[in-house]
Structure formats: structure tokens, C-alpha cells
Design an enzyme around this catalytic site. Structure first.
Site, PDB file in Angstrom:
ATOM      1  N   ASN A 152      19.263  96.547  99.867  1.00 34.43           N
ATOM      2  CA  ASN A 152      18.903  95.226 100.406  1.00 34.43           C
ATOM      3  C   ASN A 152      20.104  94.419 100.894  1.00 34.43           C
ATOM      4  OD1 ASN A 152      16.306  95.926 100.011  1.00 34.43           O
ATOM      5  ND2 ASN A 152      15.978  94.641  98.200  1.00 34.43           N
ATOM      6  N   CYS A 176       1.969  94.462 103.011  1.00 31.67           N
ATOM      7  CA  CYS A 176       2.257  95.753 102.365  1.00 31.67           C
ATOM      8  C   CYS A 176       1.545  95.710 101.023  1.00 31.67           C
ATOM      9  CB  CYS A 176       3.765  95.942 102.209  1.00 31.67           C
ATOM     10  SG  CYS A 176       4.445  94.937 100.911  1.00 31.67           S
ATOM     11  N   ARG A 186       3.056  89.041 102.695  1.00 27.85           N
ATOM     12  CA  ARG A 186       4.433  89.027 103.224  1.00 27.85           C
ATOM     13  C   ARG A 186       4.519  88.352 104.617  1.00 27.85           C
ATOM     14  NH1 ARG A 186       7.327  93.554 100.846  1.00 27.85           N
ATOM     15  NH2 ARG A 186       9.219  92.360 101.275  1.00 27.85           N
ATOM     16  N   PRO A 187       4.103  87.110 104.750  1.00 26.52           N
ATOM     17  CA  PRO A 187       4.196  86.434 106.059  1.00 26.52           C
ATOM     18  C   PRO A 187       5.650  86.256 106.506  1.00 26.52           C
ATOM     19  CG  PRO A 187       3.624  84.865 104.340  1.00 26.52           C
ATOM     20  CD  PRO A 187       3.590  86.220 103.701  1.00 26.52           C
ATOM     21  N   ARG A 193      12.595 105.758  99.354  1.00 22.10           N
ATOM     22  CA  ARG A 193      12.967 104.629 100.210  1.00 22.10           C
ATOM     23  C   ARG A 193      14.112 103.840  99.595  1.00 22.10           C
ATOM     24  NH1 ARG A 193       8.290 100.942 102.341  1.00 22.10           N
ATOM     25  NH2 ARG A 193      10.199 100.004 103.124  1.00 22.10           N
TER      26      ARG A 193
HETATM   27  C1  EPZ Z   1      13.411  90.623  99.965  1.00 24.81           C
HETATM   28  O1  EPZ Z   1      12.150  90.665 100.611  1.00 24.81           O
HETATM   29  C2  EPZ Z   1      13.656  92.035  99.452  1.00 24.81           C
HETATM   30  N1  EPZ Z   1      13.717  92.956 100.582  1.00 24.81           N
HETATM   31  C3  EPZ Z   1      12.529  92.440  98.498  1.00 24.81           C
HETATM   32  O2  EPZ Z   1      12.825  93.730  97.990  1.00 24.81           O
HETATM   33  C4  EPZ Z   1      12.509  91.442  97.348  1.00 24.81           C
HETATM   34  O3  EPZ Z   1      11.432  91.761  96.492  1.00 24.81           O
HETATM   35  C5  EPZ Z   1      12.333  90.023  97.893  1.00 24.81           C
HETATM   36  O4  EPZ Z   1      13.373  89.734  98.853  1.00 24.81           O
HETATM   37  C6  EPZ Z   1      12.398  88.964  96.807  1.00 24.81           C
HETATM   38  O5  EPZ Z   1      13.616  89.059  96.133  1.00 24.81           O
HETATM   39  C7  EPZ Z   1      14.866  93.018 101.306  1.00 24.81           C
HETATM   40  O6  EPZ Z   1      15.824  92.310 101.059  1.00 24.81           O
HETATM   41  C8  EPZ Z   1      14.879  93.995 102.440  1.00 24.81           C
HETATM   42  P1  EPZ Z   1      11.106  86.885 100.474  1.00 24.81           P
HETATM   43  P2  EPZ Z   1      11.681  89.407 101.513  1.00 24.81           P
HETATM   44  O7  EPZ Z   1      11.042  86.456 101.893  1.00 24.81           O
HETATM   45  O8  EPZ Z   1      12.845  88.721 102.093  1.00 24.81           O
HETATM   46  C9  EPZ Z   1       7.146  84.365 100.889  1.00 24.81           C
HETATM   47  C10 EPZ Z   1      12.404  95.966  97.435  1.00 24.81           C
HETATM   48  O9  EPZ Z   1      11.672  96.459  96.570  1.00 24.81           O
HETATM   49  N2  EPZ Z   1       7.491  84.221 102.308  1.00 24.81           N
HETATM   50  O10 EPZ Z   1      12.269  86.440  99.648  1.00 24.81           O
HETATM   51  O11 EPZ Z   1      10.599  89.892 102.412  1.00 24.81           O
HETATM   52  C11 EPZ Z   1       6.815  85.796 100.502  1.00 24.81           C
HETATM   53  O12 EPZ Z   1       5.450  86.084 100.769  1.00 24.81           O
HETATM   54  C12 EPZ Z   1      11.905  94.806  98.270  1.00 24.81           C
HETATM   55  O13 EPZ Z   1      13.581  96.329  97.678  1.00 24.81           O
HETATM   56  C13 EPZ Z   1       6.702  83.407 103.125  1.00 24.81           C
HETATM   57  O14 EPZ Z   1       5.713  82.849 102.673  1.00 24.81           O
HETATM   58  O15 EPZ Z   1      11.039  88.464 100.421  1.00 24.81           O
HETATM   59  C14 EPZ Z   1       7.119  85.811  99.020  1.00 24.81           C
HETATM   60  O16 EPZ Z   1       6.018  85.280  98.321  1.00 24.81           O
HETATM   61  C15 EPZ Z   1      10.463  94.462  97.969  1.00 24.81           C
HETATM   62  N3  EPZ Z   1       7.039  83.265 104.430  1.00 24.81           N
HETATM   63  C16 EPZ Z   1       8.301  84.836  98.893  1.00 24.81           C
HETATM   64  O17 EPZ Z   1       8.312  84.077 100.110  1.00 24.81           O
HETATM   65  C17 EPZ Z   1       8.138  83.881 104.976  1.00 24.81           C
HETATM   66  O18 EPZ Z   1       8.410  83.702 106.179  1.00 24.81           O
HETATM   67  C18 EPZ Z   1       9.664  85.512  98.768  1.00 24.81           C
HETATM   68  O19 EPZ Z   1       9.735  86.507  99.765  1.00 24.81           O
HETATM   69  C19 EPZ Z   1       8.922  84.703 104.150  1.00 24.81           C
HETATM   70  C20 EPZ Z   1       8.582  84.849 102.818  1.00 24.81           C
END
Ligand code: EPZ
Length: 427
Positions: A23, A118, A123-124, A400
Site C-alpha cells: 500500500n 468489492c 468503496r465510493p 495479491r
Molecule cells: C486503503 O484503501 C488501503 N488500500 C486499504 O487496504 C485499507 O483497508 C484502507 O486504506 C483503510 O486503511 C490501499 O492503500 C491501496 P479509504 P482506501 O479511502 O484508500 C470511505 C488492503 O487490504 N470512503 O481510507 O480505498 C470508504 O468507503 C486494502 O490492503 C468514502 O466514503 O480506503 C471507507 O469506509 C483493503 N469516499 C473509508 O472511507 C471516498 O472517496 C476509508 O476508506 C473514499 C473512501
């Protein structure tokens, strides 16, 4: 599809070298889009997601050379000849959204497929899109694609993110490096991977302050230049193998990593009775004579307990003395490992976003199914502790995010092997 076969019950002993962080590597690869000079990345892990990201960048026109042995990737985005990220690539890896900010900043346009949800949640990407609009991009959603345009370039803005989002912070920080003027990201994510990306961008000539805090300030510059950067250690892999030591009653030295990457996780493990000792280039994880104690967990943005370690910690809590209340606050559907752990004899009850785990004396091996990356590794951990044989299917989820996991575990005494698809079919 490959399977993994585990015979449980052996305490793990030895040293595991931790790989570069998936990540951190994924956004670092997309940072190459921001400059027309070479970006050399070292300590890149050998993972399916890394290959997918390199394939995506090559179809944008980047030249990418990779030395797997040396874990080095050199990228050059001198000529970006395609600003579309197609659905068939994006749907396989949500992190593809990380090309959006750099493409708009460098090329003034991008057409990126909406990633879709997913297994762990919808994941919006609304925070990514709103932020780019505040930086001056015109965003239109059409036919399942994000169409972004900024023909006159981006301009600095103060952006307050409604939810702490790791990749939205990364996307907007990268886009802002080439915007005219000052950008302030408020309520920014604070993960070590954000700081690693900011360090790389600064070595490329970007002007960034405050990374690692909840407010990041970026002064736009006209262009970025060549750089070399080493990817930080994978804190989620680190935590995963720490649990492997604890759940098998063994003792592991985790090398090329640091307890500083996992503050909340380490204190939870210590509360559970696991002994942690810092070393020169890593740390020891030692099981004590006492049984594992139940510890309540709530996942939170960094520096809180990482959601990516929730499934792994749950595997450990299934054999604790007592009980553990585990609450998942980041994603809406991240308990898919629960039914599979229960098939191995775990006693877990889910109520909404909380799971009550009552410790049992022994898990029993069983055929189980991987559903997402972190759920699949929690089943491997349970299999290492269980009595008898565990067969894990859909191992591609594991590939992955974990580099050569069965090799690393086997070197510490685990009875674990990969059954290639053709062998599985013949069996
Ligand atoms: C990153 O995902 C990581 N992936 C995820 O790891 C990790 O679980 C996650 O951060 C939380 O730490 C990478 O870095 C590639 P978020 P990300 O945006 O950025 C909501 C793994 O297993 N949200 O921090 O997609 C979202 O739905 C993966 O390695 C919105 O609502 O996660 C969630 O509830 C899985 N709108 C919360 O924010 C948006 O535009 C946090 O998600 C973006 C996010």
C-alpha cells in the site's frame, strides 16, 4: 485455482524478512506519471497487485523496467500516450484510481473507470472527485467512467475531507504537487504510506509539509524531476507474521521492519500477553507461558488499530482465554472470515459492525474459502494453529498482498504447501 494445504500445530521459530509495503508501492508507482524523468523504486514486493499496476501504467505509455531479483522498478513517463484507465484493469484492482490525480495534474485530462465496490464494501470515490473539483478539474461521470478535465492546469485550494481516506489523501496530494499555488488537505489520512509517498514526492522536487498529521500543505511547482526511493516495510505483513508467532505459541524475529509502524496493534498484542522486544533491524515476537488473553479491538484510521489487521487479530482471539469484542468502523462488510473461522470451530457472533469472539481451546482444520486478501490470511493463521489439515481455496486473494507467504512460513517450521491447480484437479 491454486490451493494451500496446512497441517497445524507446529510452533513457528526463526526469522522472517518483511517485504516492501504493497500500500506504499501502489501510489509510489503512480507518482511516476507526474514527471517526464525516471523514477527508480527499490524494495518493491513481488505481488499480483504490483504487476497489475505496472500493466496499467504501461498502457498509459510509460516505459517500465523491472529487476525482480533486485526488487527494483524503473519507470519513465516521458511520453504518456493514453489517459484512459480501462474497466477491465480497474475492476481487478481498486487502487487503479490512484492514476486519476497524477494524470489530471500532468496531462490536464483523465478517463478512469469507476472502480465499483468489492467484497469488503461499496468503496465510493466521491472524496477523490470532490477534491479534484476543488482543485479546478471538471468532473463528469458517464458510461461507468470518470471523465476529468483541467485544460488550464489545476489551482491550489483548501480541501476538507469529510472522511479520513488513505487513497483520496494520496490522489489529492499527488495532484496538488503540480497545481498553481497552495493546497491544504484538512482531515488528511496519517498512515506511514502517506509519509513514504510524500518523501518520494519531495525527492522528485515537490514542496510538501505536514504529511503524517491531519493537515498537509502542498506548494505547487512547475515540474518534478528524476528520483530514487526505497519503499517502506509492509506494516500489515509485519502484523500478520506477529500473529503467526503468537497463535502457534512460537517465537519469530521480524526483520527489516519496526514496531513504530504499528503502535496500536503492538499494544493490543502486548495486552493479549505476547512479548515484544525491539531489535536492531526489527523486533522479536515471543509467546509467553500464559494463555492468550482476550482483548477488545476497534479499528480506526492510523495511528489506531488498522482495519487490515482486524481479520488476523480475530484469528488469534478465537483461541484466547476469555472473550474479545471486535468492532470494524472502517468498512461495512469486513467479517467474511467469520463463517470460515466458525467452520474451524471458532465461537464468534456478529452483531452489525461488532463481533463477539469467545475463545475456544482448540481450532480444527477444515476446507475453507478465501474471500478477500486479509480474510484469506486470517484463515492461514487459523490453519497454522488448528489441529489437523486445512485446505484454503481461491489463493489468488492471498497472492495479491503477500509475497511468497508459504515459503516464509515453511522456513520457520510451518507445514504448509501450495497445491497447483492442475495437481488439485488431478487429486
Ligand atoms: C486503503 O484503501 C488501503 N488500500 C486499504 O487496504 C485499507 O483497508 C484502507 O486504506 C483503510 O486503511 C490501499 O492503500 C491501496 P479509504 P482506501 O479511502 O484508500 C470511505 C488492503 O487490504 N470512503 O481510507 O480505498 C470508504 O468507503 C486494502 O490492503 C468514502 O466514503 O480506503 C471507507 O469506509 C483493503 N469516499 C473509508 O472511507 C471516498 O472517496 C476509508 O476508506 C473514499 C473512501
Amino acid at each position: 485455482m491454486d490451493q494451500i494445504r496446512i497441517i497445524g500445530g507446529t510452533p513457528l521459530r526463526g526469522t522472517i524478512t518483511i517485504s516492501g509495503a504493497k500500500n506504499a508501492a501502489l501510489p509510489l508507482l503512480t507518482a511516476a506519471l507526474l514527471s517526464n524523468e525516471a523514477l527508480e523504486l527499490t524494495n518493491i514486493p513481488d505481488l499480483a497487485d504490483i504487476k497489475s499496476m505496472i500493466d496499467l501504467l504501461e498502457q498509459h505509455g510509460l516505459t517500465v523496467s523491472r529487476d525482480l531479483e533486485a526488487k527494483k522498478v524503473t519507470l519513465n513517463a516521458q511520453a504518456i500516450n493514453n489517459t484512459t484507465a480501462p474497466y477491465d484493469i480497474v475492476r481487478k484492482m481498486r487502487a487503479s484510481i490512484l492514476v486519476l490525480g497524477p494524470l489530471v495534474a500532468r496531462c490536464g485530462e483523465a478517463r478512469v473507470s469507476l472502480p465499483g465496490g468489492c467484497s469488503i464494501g461499496t468503496r465510493p470515490v466521491d472524496i477523490h472527485l470532490r477534491g479534484l473539483e476543488e482543485l479546478g478539474a471538471k468532473i463528469e461521470l458517464k458510461d461507468g467512467y470518470i471523465n476529468a478535465e483541467a485544460p488550464n492546469g489545476l489551482r491550489g485550494a483548501t480541501i476538507t475531507m469529510p472522511i479520513v481516506s488513505v487513497t483520496a489523501t494520496e490522489n489529492l496530494m499527488m495532484a496538488a504537487t503540480l497545481a498553481k499555488g497552495t493546497t491544504k488537505l484538512i482531515n488528511a489520512a496519517r498512515e506511514p504510506e502517506i509519509v513514504d509517498l510524500a518523501n518520494c514526492l519531495r525527492s522528485m522536487g515537490a514542496n510538501i509539509q505536514g504529511d503524517g498529521t491531519d493537515t498537509i500543505t502542498i506548494e505547487g511547482v512547475s515540474k518534478l524531476h528524476k528520483a530514487t526511493h526505497r519503499v517502506i516495510a509492509d506494516r500489515i505483513e509485519t502484523g500478520t507474521f506477529a500473529i503467526a508467532a503468537a497463535i502457534t505459541g512460537g517465537e519469530l524475529y521480524l526483520k527489516d521492519t519496526s514496531i513504530d509502524l504499528l503502535p496500536s496493534f503492538i499494544s493490543s498484542l502486548q495486552k493479549a500477553g505476547v512479548i515484544i522486544e525491539a531489535g536492531q533491524d526489527g523486533f522479536w515476537v515471543k509467546s509467553s507461558a500464559q494463555p492468550i488473553a482476550g482483548v477488545d479491538i476497534m479499528t480506526e484510521p492510523y495511528p489506531g488499530f488498522a482495519t487490515d489487521l482486524q481479520a488476523q487479530m480475530m484469528a488469534l482471539m478465537t483461541v484466547c482465554q476469555g472473550a474479545s469484542m471486535m468492532t470494524e468502523t472502517i468498512f461495512e462488510n469486513r467479517f467474511m472470515h467469520v463463517p470460515e473461522l466458525c467452520r474451524m470451530g471458532a465461537n464468534i457472533t456478529v452483531h452489525g459492525s461488532s463481533a463477539l469472539v469467545r475463545g475456544v481451546s482448540q481450532l480444527r482444520g477444515a476446507p475453507v474459502m478465501a474471500t478477500d486478501l486479509r480474510a484469506s490470511v486470517s484463515l492461514v493463521l487459523a490453519g497454522l494453529a488448528a489441529e489437523g489439515e486445512t485446505i484454503l481455496s481461491r489463493v489468488y486473494h492471498l497472492d495479491r498482498g503477500y509475497e511468497h507467504i508459504e515459503t516464509k512460513l515453511r522456513q520457520c517450521g510451518a507445514h504448509i504447501e501450495r497445491i497447483k491447480e492442475k495437481e488439485a484437479l488431478a487429486a
